[in-house]
Design an enzyme around this catalytic site. Sequence first.
Site, PDB file in Angstrom:
ATOM      1  N   ARG A 266     -32.951 -34.728 -29.295  1.00  0.00           N
ATOM      2  CA  ARG A 266     -33.188 -35.869 -30.180  1.00  0.00           C
ATOM      3  C   ARG A 266     -33.896 -36.994 -29.430  1.00  0.00           C
ATOM      4  NH1 ARG A 266     -27.595 -36.007 -33.793  1.00  0.00           N
ATOM      5  NH2 ARG A 266     -27.705 -33.792 -34.309  1.00  0.00           N
ATOM      6  N   ARG A 281     -24.968 -40.657 -25.465  1.00  0.00           N
ATOM      7  CA  ARG A 281     -26.200 -40.524 -26.240  1.00  0.00           C
ATOM      8  C   ARG A 281     -27.307 -39.987 -25.335  1.00  0.00           C
ATOM      9  NH1 ARG A 281     -27.077 -42.608 -31.169  1.00  0.00           N
ATOM     10  NH2 ARG A 281     -25.188 -43.848 -30.946  1.00  0.00           N
ATOM     11  N   GLU A 353     -17.396 -40.862 -32.510  1.00  0.00           N
ATOM     12  CA  GLU A 353     -17.769 -39.662 -33.278  1.00  0.00           C
ATOM     13  C   GLU A 353     -17.959 -38.449 -32.373  1.00  0.00           C
ATOM     14  OE1 GLU A 353     -21.380 -40.125 -35.501  1.00  0.00           O
ATOM     15  OE2 GLU A 353     -21.605 -37.960 -35.723  1.00  0.00           O
ATOM     16  N   SER A 356     -19.429 -34.372 -37.269  1.00  0.00           N
ATOM     17  CA  SER A 356     -19.800 -34.911 -38.560  1.00  0.00           C
ATOM     18  C   SER A 356     -19.863 -33.716 -39.498  1.00  0.00           C
ATOM     19  CB  SER A 356     -21.157 -35.588 -38.426  1.00  0.00           C
ATOM     20  OG  SER A 356     -21.398 -36.417 -39.519  1.00  0.00           O
ATOM     21  N   ARG A 398     -19.678 -34.606 -25.704  1.00  0.00           N
ATOM     22  CA  ARG A 398     -18.684 -35.624 -26.026  1.00  0.00           C
ATOM     23  C   ARG A 398     -17.270 -35.058 -25.883  1.00  0.00           C
ATOM     24  NH1 ARG A 398     -21.330 -39.274 -30.970  1.00  0.00           N
ATOM     25  NH2 ARG A 398     -23.149 -39.916 -29.733  1.00  0.00           N
TER      26      ARG A 398
END
Length: 433
Positions: A266, A281, A353, A356, A398
């Site tokens: 990403r 991130r 998070e 999702s 994560r």
Amino acid sequence: MLRAVLSRELLRHDPERVRAALTARNGDPDLVARWLALDEQRRAAIGAVEEKKRDRNAASQKIGELKRKGDNADEAIAAVSRLKGEIEAEEGQLAAVEGELSSLELTLPNLPHESVPVGADESANRVERVVGEPPRFDFAPQAHWDLGPRLGILDFERGAKLAGARFTAYFGAGARLERALIALMLDLHTGEHGYREVLPPFMVRGESLVGTGQLPKFEADLFKVEAHDLYLVPTAEVPLTNLHREEVLDEAALPVRYTAYTPCFRAEAGSHGRDVRGLIRQHQFNKVELVQLTTPAQSYAALEELTGHAERVLQVLGLPYRVVSLSTGDLGFASAKTYDIEVWLPGQDAYREISSCSNCEDFQARRANLRYRPHRPDGGGKPALLHTLNGSGLAVGRTLIAVLENCQQADGSVLLPPALRPYMGGLERITAA
RNA sequence: GGAGGGGUGGCUGAGCGGUCGAAAGCGGCGGUCUUGAAAACCGCUGGCCCUUCACGGGGCCCGUGGGUUCGAAUCCCACCCCCUCCGCCA
């Protein structure tokens, strides 16, 4: 091909509902009026063109008959030629309208499900449940960006040397821990939750990204291999959901459940300055994904189930977490309803998070032309759109952060959760190398 | 990277530029027959879009997109995919 994104039936017959949904999502409700006008133009143009085509087809057929009989057809040919020019002009207009309509449609987000809390942003998210207790430390817990380098298992500087900011090199037990987590997750989902493991391509064509909704609107978030016109996958949701694109599945084969490990790429456009430290991130991270294709009747039960499958990973690892239902304003583009699973991170003193889980209903199915044939006693049944669901099960980087931060000890070592030890060659504790 | 072959309906597989959305077979569904089943026989059996309350009518689809032609599954071009051979390669 012209492909609607929201149901055209719905847009035509209940534009108010779409307008309200767009408003709830912080979108532009005026797009509905524009859509209605274009749709009207399109249908008028189709009517005009097809009427002429009918005449042309009839006339052309007559020419064939005349020629077969040996009669002179010059007059008929001239007449058809005139029609041809008119048809071409009108088709050009129609194509222009359709182009405009479909670019507009591709930018319309999915409609939120009625159970989704209404609100402008994440402050309106609803906490559904809190599971497990954050650990209490009799020392100041370290963040993983301190813990990892001290243990010699995460190297942010060298990652940056190789590829720049937001890339990390893992060493030794850190590298193995990442691999162990991937294996544990895949084993759990295939062994206990009924998913079929898939190893898909890590690069895809643009069509696939249109199918799942990343394109055309979010191109800036993607890494593209320009020379070959391919994109690096931002999530395995893209290849998994697109596996059956343009297919009609038998209802007996549903639900389809796929799980896959892939790296995710990403560009993180627009997130400059956010989560700059550590692994939170990254431009490249690992994820195990869950995807289901179901009938419309099954999809909301499947969402609960799929979310539970993702939660199970945290339960097996003994990590505390909570589940929140995203509000209308926080919902992703393709999703009708999303549960975020947030793991407790002592180093941030916050829930973050880690998964999702979304029901996209028929939004992606319509874009990707994913259908099934409903079973009926008489054997009939027109192809109908599937519902698609996806969820992280889980974001591996994560999860590694959560293990390091939650399982850290006063001496700076990390006591591994028992479920992970078999995957670590029996290792119980990560200590400084 | 080079050379060649090929993409037709759920599948197999025909298709002199004109009545071909497409033969035939298989499969599927319905029926006849049968106590039931099988076999045999008969019929039906794609998708998208526009229009219609409905019955129906119309347009488009033979990998995709263009082109030639009064007319294209059939001819031309580009692209995609599959197969074979050579080269390269983990």
